[in-house]
Design a protein around this motif. Structure first.
Motif, PDB file in Angstrom:
ATOM      1  N   HIS A 139       0.828  -1.199   0.000  1.00  0.00           N
ATOM      2  CA  HIS A 139       0.000   0.000   0.000  1.00  0.00           C
ATOM      3  C   HIS A 139       0.862   1.248   0.000  1.00  0.00           C
ATOM      4  O   HIS A 139       0.549   2.231  -0.690  1.00  0.00           O
ATOM      5  CB  HIS A 139      -0.933   0.004   1.214  1.00  0.00           C
ATOM      6  CG  HIS A 139      -2.009  -1.037   1.141  1.00  0.00           C
ATOM      7  ND1 HIS A 139      -2.882  -1.286   2.187  1.00  0.00           N
ATOM      8  CD2 HIS A 139      -2.363  -1.910   0.154  1.00  0.00           C
ATOM      9  CE1 HIS A 139      -3.710  -2.255   1.849  1.00  0.00           C
ATOM     10  NE2 HIS A 139      -3.402  -2.656   0.624  1.00  0.00           N
ATOM     11  N   LEU A 140       1.959   1.232   0.758  1.00  0.00           N
ATOM     12  CA  LEU A 140       2.863   2.379   0.790  1.00  0.00           C
ATOM     13  C   LEU A 140       3.540   2.605  -0.552  1.00  0.00           C
ATOM     14  O   LEU A 140       3.889   3.733  -0.903  1.00  0.00           O
ATOM     15  CB  LEU A 140       3.927   2.172   1.882  1.00  0.00           C
ATOM     16  CG  LEU A 140       3.425   2.173   3.336  1.00  0.00           C
ATOM     17  CD1 LEU A 140       4.559   1.847   4.290  1.00  0.00           C
ATOM     18  CD2 LEU A 140       2.802   3.518   3.691  1.00  0.00           C
ATOM     19  N   TRP A 141       3.746   1.526  -1.295  1.00  0.00           N
ATOM     20  CA  TRP A 141       4.350   1.630  -2.627  1.00  0.00           C
ATOM     21  C   TRP A 141       3.346   2.032  -3.704  1.00  0.00           C
ATOM     22  O   TRP A 141       3.708   2.139  -4.876  1.00  0.00           O
ATOM     23  CB  TRP A 141       5.011   0.301  -3.013  1.00  0.00           C
ATOM     24  CG  TRP A 141       6.271   0.021  -2.252  1.00  0.00           C
ATOM     25  CD1 TRP A 141       6.915   0.851  -1.391  1.00  0.00           C
ATOM     26  CD2 TRP A 141       7.035  -1.192  -2.285  1.00  0.00           C
ATOM     27  NE1 TRP A 141       8.030   0.259  -0.870  1.00  0.00           N
ATOM     28  CE2 TRP A 141       8.138  -1.011  -1.408  1.00  0.00           C
ATOM     29  CE3 TRP A 141       6.900  -2.399  -2.945  1.00  0.00           C
ATOM     30  CZ2 TRP A 141       9.098  -1.998  -1.198  1.00  0.00           C
ATOM     31  CZ3 TRP A 141       7.856  -3.385  -2.739  1.00  0.00           C
ATOM     32  CH2 TRP A 141       8.938  -3.180  -1.876  1.00  0.00           C
ATOM     33  N   GLY A 142       2.078   2.202  -3.309  1.00  0.00           N
ATOM     34  CA  GLY A 142       1.076   2.658  -4.255  1.00  0.00           C
ATOM     35  C   GLY A 142       0.128   1.593  -4.768  1.00  0.00           C
ATOM     36  O   GLY A 142      -0.804   1.905  -5.521  1.00  0.00           O
TER      37      GLY A 142
ATOM     38  N   SER B 250      -4.771  -1.779  -4.100  1.00  0.00           N
ATOM     39  CA  SER B 250      -5.712  -2.896  -4.227  1.00  0.00           C
ATOM     40  C   SER B 250      -5.150  -4.220  -3.705  1.00  0.00           C
ATOM     41  O   SER B 250      -5.880  -5.205  -3.608  1.00  0.00           O
ATOM     42  CB  SER B 250      -6.119  -3.066  -5.697  1.00  0.00           C
ATOM     43  OG  SER B 250      -4.982  -3.379  -6.496  1.00  0.00           O
ATOM     44  N   PHE B 251      -3.866  -4.249  -3.355  1.00  0.00           N
ATOM     45  CA  PHE B 251      -3.246  -5.500  -2.908  1.00  0.00           C
ATOM     46  C   PHE B 251      -3.745  -5.871  -1.517  1.00  0.00           C
ATOM     47  O   PHE B 251      -3.760  -5.049  -0.602  1.00  0.00           O
ATOM     48  CB  PHE B 251      -1.723  -5.354  -2.882  1.00  0.00           C
ATOM     49  CG  PHE B 251      -1.007  -6.600  -2.418  1.00  0.00           C
ATOM     50  CD1 PHE B 251      -0.698  -7.601  -3.320  1.00  0.00           C
ATOM     51  CD2 PHE B 251      -0.664  -6.772  -1.085  1.00  0.00           C
ATOM     52  CE1 PHE B 251      -0.039  -8.757  -2.905  1.00  0.00           C
ATOM     53  CE2 PHE B 251      -0.003  -7.913  -0.662  1.00  0.00           C
ATOM     54  CZ  PHE B 251       0.307  -8.903  -1.579  1.00  0.00           C
TER      55      PHE B 251
END
Length: 293
Positions: free
Chosen positions: A138-141, A144-145
């Motif tokens: 999530h921090l990497w963008g 949806s993961f």
């Protein structure tokens, strides 16, 4: 001369006697004591009122115990199967005499140097959706993961499998690599002269010759699966709910937190019988193999 021979025979016995007595008392003595508690009405403290096999009948009537057994079946099947396949694959890779073998071998073996407590704690952090893999994605963008198996009752047991496989695969690889390196090169050379490909040599010659190694790997992994406790406690604590409860965690729970020592002791004896059912046939096959030679 006779006194010297007598002394030479006596000294090894005196050296071994303390360890023999310790093993006899603290291993086999406590096994016998646990067996005795399993046929008593012991609760929070040991009791010596004989109740026969009633604890065993109560044990097999508990849904909690059946959940632990079904989890063990899932865990053991996947753990043994995946470790065996990955271990054999890595061993075949290293058997190709690749340049990086000296670096890769200790990397693969390193997880086995860690305790299951450390492994469970590390994987708990890694799989935790709030601080682990999902949060990092999530921090990497990648919003949806999602990977929240450790919080899901239906998938939590597979998190235990992942951590256990990561820890043990390197050790199984080392066993298979030793077996591969022990195959007679003359047999391999003869097959190569006959035009057999590398894949055919492994499939038709080398792997069948490694049957004793496969059997040894199975025994090691099976007994680790049956007595798995610290990994589960560190990783999931048996939860969520009872989703990752195994016989070892069930035994601890009923003995020390539910004050049902008799039932806990009976579950321990069942686990011991499971291990015996694996070890005894293995020893029998090994003894028969030595007699044939």
């Amino acid at each position: 001369m006779d006194s010297r021979n007598w002394l030479q025979d006596l000294v090894p016995k005196l050296v071994l006697a303390p360890s023999f007595i310790i093993v006899l008392v603290f291993v086999y003595g406590f096994i016998a004591y646990t067996g005795y508690l399993s046929v008593t009405d012991s609760k929070m403290l040991p009791s010596y009122n004989f109740v026969g096999l009633s604890n065993y009948s109560k044990l097999w009537a508990l849904p909690h115990w059946w959940r632990a057994i079904s989890n063990l079946a899932i865990f053991a099947t996947l753990y043994i199967g995946i470790c065996s396949v990955l271990g054999l694959g890595l061993a075949i890779l290293l058997d190709q005499k690749i340049r990086a073998e000296g670096i890769l071998r200790p990397i693969y073996l390193y997880p086995m140097a860690l305790s299951f407590i450390v492994t469970g704690t590390a994987w708990k952090w890694f799989l935790d959706p709030g601080i682990g893999l999902e949060n990092t994605m999530h921090l990497w963008g990648w919003e949806s993961f999602t990977f929240n198996w450790i919080k899901d009752r239906n998938y939590a047991i597979y998190c235990v499998v992942i951590a256990a496989v990561w820890q043990s695969t390197g050790f199984i690889m080392a066993m298979f690599l030793a077996g591969l390196r022990g195959v007679d090169n003359e047999i391999i050379k003869a097959a190569q002269i006959d035009g057999a490909s590398s894949a055919t040599i492994y499939r038709r010659i080398i792997i069948p010759l490694m049957r004793p190694v496969f059997l040894s790997a199975f025994v090691v992994l099976a007994h680790l699966a049956i007595k798995a406790y610290d990994l589960v406690v560190a990783l999931t604590g048996g939860g969520p709910g009872q989703a990752t409860e195994l016989p070892a965690t069930f035994m601890y729970s009923y003995t020390f937190t539910r004050n049902s020592m008799g039932i806990g002791a009976s579950s321990a004896i069942i686990m011991l019988m499971m291990i015996f059912s694996i070890i005894i046939p293995y020893l029998y096959s090994e003894i028969n193999g030595e007699k044939r030679q």
